[in-house]
Each structure stands twice: as C-alpha cells, then as structure tokens.
Motif scaffolding. Structure first.
Motif, mmCIF file in Angstrom:
data_model
loop_
_atom_site.group_PDB
_atom_site.id
_atom_site.type_symbol
_atom_site.label_atom_id
_atom_site.label_comp_id
_atom_site.label_asym_id
_atom_site.label_seq_id
_atom_site.Cartn_x
_atom_site.Cartn_y
_atom_site.Cartn_z
ATOM 1 N N ALA A 62 -7.625 -5.434 0.519
ATOM 2 C CA ALA A 62 -6.992 -5.494 -0.797
ATOM 3 C C ALA A 62 -7.299 -4.241 -1.622
ATOM 4 N N LEU A 63 -8.511 -3.747 -1.527
ATOM 5 C CA LEU A 63 -8.875 -2.548 -2.278
ATOM 6 C C LEU A 63 -8.093 -1.334 -1.780
ATOM 7 N N PHE A 64 -8.012 -1.167 -0.462
ATOM 8 C CA PHE A 64 -7.245 -0.048 0.087
ATOM 9 C C PHE A 64 -5.745 -0.183 -0.180
ATOM 10 N N GLN A 65 -5.246 -1.412 -0.340
ATOM 11 C CA GLN A 65 -3.828 -1.622 -0.627
ATOM 12 C C GLN A 65 -3.524 -1.571 -2.123
ATOM 13 N N GLY A 66 -4.548 -1.498 -2.941
ATOM 14 C CA GLY A 66 -4.373 -1.510 -4.390
ATOM 15 C C GLY A 66 -3.852 -0.198 -4.939
ATOM 16 N N PRO A 67 -3.534 -0.189 -6.226
ATOM 17 C CA PRO A 67 -2.925 0.984 -6.855
ATOM 18 C C PRO A 67 -3.783 2.247 -6.807
ATOM 19 N N ALA A 68 -5.093 2.106 -6.750
ATOM 20 C CA ALA A 68 -5.968 3.288 -6.729
ATOM 21 C C ALA A 68 -5.863 4.064 -5.415
ATOM 22 N N TYR A 69 -5.404 3.410 -4.347
ATOM 23 C CA TYR A 69 -5.335 4.047 -3.028
ATOM 24 C C TYR A 69 -3.912 4.168 -2.490
ATOM 25 N N LYS A 70 -2.961 3.474 -3.099
ATOM 26 C CA LYS A 70 -1.583 3.457 -2.607
ATOM 27 C C LYS A 70 -1.016 4.870 -2.536
ATOM 28 N N GLY A 71 -0.459 5.208 -1.384
ATOM 29 C CA GLY A 71 0.187 6.497 -1.199
ATOM 30 C C GLY A 71 -0.745 7.654 -0.878
ATOM 31 N N LEU A 72 -2.043 7.400 -0.817
ATOM 32 C CA LEU A 72 -2.987 8.475 -0.517
ATOM 33 C C LEU A 72 -3.040 8.748 0.984
ATOM 34 N N THR A 73 -3.366 9.972 1.324
ATOM 35 C CA THR A 73 -3.624 10.301 2.722
ATOM 36 C C THR A 73 -5.002 9.764 3.101
ATOM 37 N N VAL A 74 -5.281 9.736 4.377
ATOM 38 C CA VAL A 74 -6.600 9.313 4.847
ATOM 39 C C VAL A 74 -7.680 10.168 4.181
ATOM 40 N N ALA A 75 -7.487 11.480 4.164
ATOM 41 C CA ALA A 75 -8.489 12.371 3.572
ATOM 42 C C ALA A 75 -8.666 12.095 2.079
ATOM 43 N N GLU A 76 -7.574 11.913 1.364
ATOM 44 C CA GLU A 76 -7.671 11.629 -0.071
ATOM 45 C C GLU A 76 -8.365 10.288 -0.314
ATOM 46 N N ALA A 77 -7.971 9.279 0.450
ATOM 47 C CA ALA A 77 -8.549 7.943 0.278
ATOM 48 C C ALA A 77 -10.043 7.942 0.582
ATOM 49 N N LEU A 78 -10.440 8.589 1.666
ATOM 50 C CA LEU A 78 -11.852 8.569 2.047
ATOM 51 C C LEU A 78 -12.710 9.458 1.151
ATOM 52 N N ASN A 79 -12.126 10.490 0.558
ATOM 53 C CA ASN A 79 -12.851 11.285 -0.435
ATOM 54 C C ASN A 79 -13.149 10.443 -1.674
#
Length: 113
Positions: A62-79
């Motif tokens: 749910a956190l990874f699917q939420g607005p804070a991570y939506k549309g981010l690349t793997v690198a952006e999300a993991l940073n």
C-alpha cells in the motif's frame, strides 16, 4: 523474486531474529499514522510492529502504491524508501534490481501488481 520480496530481502526480513523479521514488517516501515492505519499495533519504538507478516506485506504494498511513490522509477522510489543519509542506497538499488530482474529506470507501478 518480486520487487517487494527483493526490498524485504534487502531490509533483512528473511534473516531470523532481525528487526523486520521480529516485527513482521518486511519493508521495515516506520511506526506512525500510515502504519497504524494499515494494521500496526505498536512501534519498537521507531519501526512498526504488525500482528502478522500478511499485514506487514499489505502495508508495504500500500505504501509503494500510494501517492508518494506513484509514477516513480525504482531508483527514485528506493532513494526515498532507503535514503542515502541512512543507507548505501546505490547498493540497495543494485541488489533489488538484480534480485527482481528490473532496471533502476523501470517505473515501480508495473512491478507491484
């Protein structure tokens, strides 16, 4: 291995007795309103403790699917997930990409289904 499983592996969830393992928190999510809303029962004190691993997995997704991570690349999300001030983020990204057979430039949305 899925993207979420790779993140859990990097967080140490599969290591018996590790904090993520003890807390049934595969993403090592911090305790707070989000974690509580997704089933966390307490903190230890910084990281959420979930009643079972299934609840911890659902919160992580749910956190990874939420607005804070939506549309981010793997690198952006993991940073964002494992910031360089606390982690060796480049190694984290490399490991997750190797284990999940993805690229740092892949958008995570497609890796969460």
């Amino acid at each position: 291995m899925t993207f979420l499983e790779a993140v859990a592996r990097e967080e140490g969830f599969y290591v018996e007795g590790s904090r993520p393992n003890r807390n049934k928190n595969p993403g090592d999510i911090e305790f707070g309103r989000f974690a509580t809303a997704h089933g966390a029962t307490q903190g230890d004190p910084r990281f959420a403790v979930f009643p079972d691993a299934a609840t911890g997995w659902a919160a992580m997704k749910a956190l990874f699917q939420g607005p804070a991570y939506k549309g981010l690349t793997v690198a952006e999300a993991l940073n964002k997930w494992a910031p360089p001030v606390e982690n060796q983020t480049n190694a984290y990204i490399a490991n997750v990409c190797k284990w999940a057979a993805c690229q740092p430039t892949d958008v995570i949305d497609s890796l969460l289904s």
